[in-house]
Scaffold this motif. Structure first.
Motif, PDB file in Angstrom:
ATOM      1  N   VAL A  38       9.720  13.238  40.308  1.00 41.90           N
ATOM      2  CA  VAL A  38       9.446  13.684  41.684  1.00 41.90           C
ATOM      3  C   VAL A  38       9.354  12.504  42.648  1.00 41.90           C
ATOM      4  N   VAL A  39       8.662  11.427  42.236  1.00 40.71           N
ATOM      5  CA  VAL A  39       8.483  10.318  43.173  1.00 40.71           C
ATOM      6  C   VAL A  39       9.517   9.206  42.966  1.00 40.71           C
ATOM      7  N   GLY A  40      10.371   9.344  41.949  1.00 43.50           N
ATOM      8  CA  GLY A  40      11.432   8.358  41.764  1.00 43.50           C
ATOM      9  C   GLY A  40      10.939   7.026  41.246  1.00 43.50           C
ATOM     10  N   VAL A  41       9.944   7.072  40.363  1.00 47.38           N
ATOM     11  CA  VAL A  41       9.418   5.848  39.769  1.00 47.38           C
ATOM     12  C   VAL A  41       9.456   6.010  38.249  1.00 47.38           C
ATOM     13  N   PRO A  42      10.145   5.115  37.534  1.00 44.21           N
ATOM     14  CA  PRO A  42      10.157   5.241  36.071  1.00 44.21           C
ATOM     15  C   PRO A  42       8.769   4.960  35.494  1.00 44.21           C
ATOM     16  N   ILE A  43       8.307   5.818  34.598  1.00 40.28           N
ATOM     17  CA  ILE A  43       6.985   5.649  33.975  1.00 40.28           C
ATOM     18  C   ILE A  43       7.156   5.634  32.456  1.00 40.28           C
ATOM     19  N   ASP A  44       6.707   4.578  31.826  1.00 38.62           N
ATOM     20  CA  ASP A  44       6.786   4.466  30.367  1.00 38.62           C
ATOM     21  C   ASP A  44       5.613   5.234  29.753  1.00 38.62           C
ATOM     22  N   THR A  45       5.897   6.310  29.037  1.00 37.16           N
ATOM     23  CA  THR A  45       4.818   7.142  28.499  1.00 37.16           C
ATOM     24  C   THR A  45       4.687   7.013  26.981  1.00 37.16           C
ATOM     25  N   SER A  46       5.223   5.920  26.422  1.00 40.24           N
ATOM     26  CA  SER A  46       5.230   5.809  24.948  1.00 40.24           C
ATOM     27  C   SER A  46       3.810   5.756  24.366  1.00 40.24           C
ATOM     28  N   LYS A  47       2.877   5.083  25.073  1.00 37.69           N
ATOM     29  CA  LYS A  47       1.516   5.041  24.543  1.00 37.69           C
ATOM     30  C   LYS A  47       0.856   6.412  24.543  1.00 37.69           C
ATOM     31  N   LEU A  48       1.163   7.185  25.578  1.00 37.90           N
ATOM     32  CA  LEU A  48       0.618   8.544  25.612  1.00 37.90           C
ATOM     33  C   LEU A  48       1.213   9.371  24.480  1.00 37.90           C
TER      34      LEU A  48
END
Lengths: 256, 256, 256, 256
Positions: free
Chosen positions: C208-218
C-alpha cells in the motif's frame, strides 16, 4: 449552571452568631436525608444556596406531578426560636466520583466557614443488618474534645472502621479547613427507609447543639415503617419455613 | 486544603547530603505500609509535608478514640545516627484513579528532588499465595547498575511481570524525573498483614542504604502473625477434612 | 514528565517529503504492537518523540535484566532505502480512559501533521476465535477513495462493526484534523500472540505505501506460534474427548 | 477537533422565531435515535453544528462502504413548511462519563438558547419488557404547565422514577439555563430496535409542537419489526414448551 465541574448559586450569605451546619445526604436507609428534610420543613428554613455538579448522576428524577428535577445540592438557613442559627445542607444524590465528592464537600464547607460556622454535623446510617426497636446513635468526631462531649450526651463513639461518602468526607474536609466536625450515625437494618433511626439521630443532635427539634412527624413515619418491618419479618419467617435460602438478598424498599 | 485536585502543604524543606527517599503505601499484606510506619516511629522522624488529593477514597477512617482522619499522604524526615538522611513517604490509602496516582507520585518525587534526593526506594509485597517462614526479598530497579548492586546484597531480581500502583509508579516517575529508583518486595501469602515480610524488606533496605534499622518490634508482630497463620492452617486442614471446597475464597484478615 | 495529563518530549521534528505514519499499539493478539516493533527494528528507526500520560496504567513493567519502565508512547522516524519516509508510533499500553485515548491520539496526530504526514495507517487485529494458516487482512478507511484503493490491493473492506481503542481512534482523530487514515486488521484467533497476522498486515502495508518490508524474522516467530497452536489444538481435542466443556474460556497465552 | 474535552464546530447560527429543539440519542430500543434520524431525513434538515468529545467511546464505527466515523454529535436545522423552525440534535453515542454527559448537554442547550430556542423536547424509550401493538407515550416536563398541556394531548405523565442519560439530562440542563423542556418516552419492550415506538413518539410530538410529520417510512420499519417480534414470540413459545427458563436473559437484536 455556569461552565465548569461544580457551580454554586448563592442567594444569601447569612451572618449569624455561632451558627452550626447540619448535613444529611442520601445513603443507606435514607437516615441522613430524611433527617435533613425534616429539619428543613419543621424549622421552615429558607434556601440560601444551590449547587449543581457534573459529577452528580446524569439523570433527572420525576415527581408526582410529572415534573422533573436535575440532581442538586441545597443549603438552607434559619434562626431557631431559641436564638441558635442553623444551616442545613442536603442533596438529591451523592456525586458519582471521588473528585466530585471532594469538590462538593469543599464548596459546602467553604460557604459555611464564610458564614461563621465553626462546627459541622453530618447525619448518617450505621448499618447492622437487623431490626432494632430502640436504635442506638453512633458517632465520630474530628477532635478528642468533641468526641468526649458527644460521648457524655449518650453517643456511642465508634472505635474503628470508616465513614464512606459525603457524610464522612464533609467532616474530614471541615477539619482540613480548620473547622470541627462530627458524624452522628443512627443504627438501622439497611433494609428500609428508616424514620426511626432519623428520629434517634435528631434527638441526639437536639441535645448536642441545644436546639429543640419536634420529631413527632418522624415518629408517625417510623410507626408506618415498623408495620412494614413486621410484615417483612412475618414473610421472612414463612419463607424460611417453606424453603430455607441462607444467601438470599433482600432489596430494601423505599417506604418513606 | 487548597482548591484543585492535589494539595501539598510543606512545613519544611530539609536540605541534606545524599538523602534517600523510602516509600511504603498500603497494599497487599500491608508490607510496605507497616515498614514505612516502622521507620517513622523507630527513627522518630518529623513530618515535613502533607498531601491531600481528591482522588483519595472519599471517606474518613475512625481511630480508637473516636476521632476521624481524611486520607492523606505524609512525608517525614530525619538524620539517622549514622549521619545518613532519610525521607519516608507513606499514605493512608492509594489514590482511586490512574491520574491521581501519577499526580501524587509526581508531587512526591518533585519534593524529594528539590531536597537533594537522588535515590528512591519503595517497599511492597510479592504475593505468592502460600505462607513462608523465611520470606525472600524480590527487587526491580530503574537502572542496570542499581539492579546489579541490589542483586549483590541478596535481592532476588524480578525478570518479568509488573509492579502495580504507587509502589511501582513512584520509581517509574523517579526515572522520568532523572532520579534512580528501586522497589523491594517482601514475599508474602497475601492473606494476612505480614510483619515478617516487612521485617525482611527493612533488613535488606538497611544493608542497601547503609543505615542500621532496629526491627525488633516488627519481629514481635511477625510472631503474633505466625500464631494466627498456624491457626488458619489448622482450620484449613480441618475444613478440608470435613468438606472439601476447592474454589473457596479466603478473605485476608487484618491482624496487624 | 511535565505537569499535566499528557507530556510530549520532542527530540527532533523531521521534515520529509510525503511521509506516512504507521501506528501499532498493544491489543488482541499483539498483532499491531508486534508489527510496529518489527518496523522499528528492521528499519533501524530513531526515536524522535516520547509521550507519558497519567492515563496510562499506573504501573511499571519489569524487564529480563530486572530493570523497570513506566508505560510510555514512542514516535520513531527514518527514511527507507526506497526514499520514502516513515514515522512509526507505538506504546507500551493503551490509556485507561476515553479522555486519555483521545488526548494521546490527538497529540500523536498533531505531531505527525506538523512533520508533513498526510496519511495515517494503524495496524490491528481482527478476532475470529479460530486459527487460520493464511490470515486475511481486513480494512477500513476515512475516505471512499482510500477504501477503494485498499480494496484493489487485496484488503477485505469491513462493512459494519467498529474498531475500538487507539488503533481505531487514531484514524478517526486523523480525519477530524484533516488527514486521511486507514486501519489494516490481521485475521487472528485472539488466543496467542500472532506473528503470522502481523506478517500478513505488514506485507499489505508494504504494497500500500510502496516500501519493501523484510518480514523474515516475523516468519520465524509465526512458525513458533504455529507449533504452539498445534499443541493447543491437540490438547483441546484430547480434553474434548475426555470431558466436553462447551462454555470453557481459554485464556490466551503470550508466546511472542 | 480543538484541544480540550469538548469541541463545537458551528457552521451556522440560525435565528428564527420560536424555534424548538428536538433531541434523540441512542438508547434502549433506539427509539429516540430513530425518531431524530427520521426528522433529519424527512425535513431535509441541514447540519449547523458538530460536536466531538473525548468522553465519547474511544472507537470508530465502520459503514457499509468501508469508511469510518469517530463518534460525534450533530445539530440540524430547518424551517418546516408550516413556518415553524426546528432544530434536531442527535449523536452516534452517549458520552461515557457523567462529566461528559453534563458538558455535552450544556453545550447543546447553550447553542440552542443563543438561537432563540425556548423549549427543548427529548425523545426516549419507556421500557416495559413486553411487546405492545399500540405503544403508549409517557412524558415528564420541567414545569407543571407544560406537564398539563402534554397530558391534554394524550401523553401519560410519569409520576415517579427517573430518566437516565442525555435524554433526561438535556431537559434538566435546559431548566437550569432558564428554558422549558419535556421528555416524550415511547413504550417499548427493549428487546428490538422499535420503529413503532419512534412513530408513536413522533406523532405526539407533531401534535405538541404543531408541525405535521410524515411517519410512513417509520410505519414500514415498524411492520418489519413486528414480523421479527412475531418470530421471536413463536420461538419463545416453543422454547417455553420444551424447557422453561424463567430467569433467561434475551439480548436485544438490532433489526432497524
Amino acid at each position: 449552571m455556569k461552565d465548569g465541574v461544580i457551580s454554586e448559586r448563592v442567594f444569601e450569605s447569612p451572618k449569624a452568631k455561632e451558627p452550626v451546619l447540619v448535613c444529611g445526604l442520601p445513603g443507606s436507609g435514607y437516615v441522613g436525608k430524611l433527617a435533613a428534610d425534616h429539619l428543613v420543613s419543621s424549622f421552615k428554613l429558607r434556601k440560601v444556596a444551590e449547587y449543581t455538579s457534573s459529577s452528580f448522576p446524569p439523570q433527572v428524577s420525576v415527581k408526582e406531578d410529572g415534573t422533573v428535577d436535575p440532581p442538586k445540592g441545597e443549603m438552607y438557613f434559619a434562626q431557631t426560636k431559641g436564638g441558635r442559627s442553623i444551616f442545613v445542607f442536603t442533596a438529591d444524590a451523592q456525586p458519582t466520583t471521588s473528585e466530585g465528592e471532594y469538590e462538593l464537600s469543599d464548596a459546602v464547607v467553604k460557604f459555611a466557614k464564610k458564614c461563621g460556622v465553626r462546627k459541622v454535623y453530618t447525619l448518617a446510617a450505621y448499618i447492622t443488618g437487623s431490626f432494632s426497636n430502640s436504635p442506638k446513635v453512633y458517632g465520630a468526631a474530628t477532635s478528642k474534645e468533641l468526641a468526649e462531649s458527644l460521648s457524655e450526651k449518650g453517643v456511642t463513639m465508634m472505635k474503628d472502621g470508616g465513614i464512606s461518602g459525603m457524610n464522612g468526607l464533609l467532616i474530614g474536609v471541615a477539619a482540613l479547613r480548620g473547622l470541627e466536625g462530627a458524624c452522628l450515625l443512627g443504627e438501622t437494618s439497611g433494609y428500609v427507609v428508616d424514620a426511626g433511626a432519623s428520629k434517634a439521630v435528631l434527638e441526639l443532635l437536639s441535645s448536642v447543639v441545644g436546639v429543640p427539634i419536634d420529631t413527632s412527624k418522624l415518629k408517625e413515619k417510623a410507626e408506618e415503617t415498623q408495620k412494614v418491618i413486621s410484615q417483612l419479618q412475618a414473610m421472612a419467617d414463612q419463607s424460611r419455613e417453606t424453603a430455607p435460602q441462607p444467601g438470599r438478598e433482600q432489596r430494601p424498599g423505599y417506604i418513606g
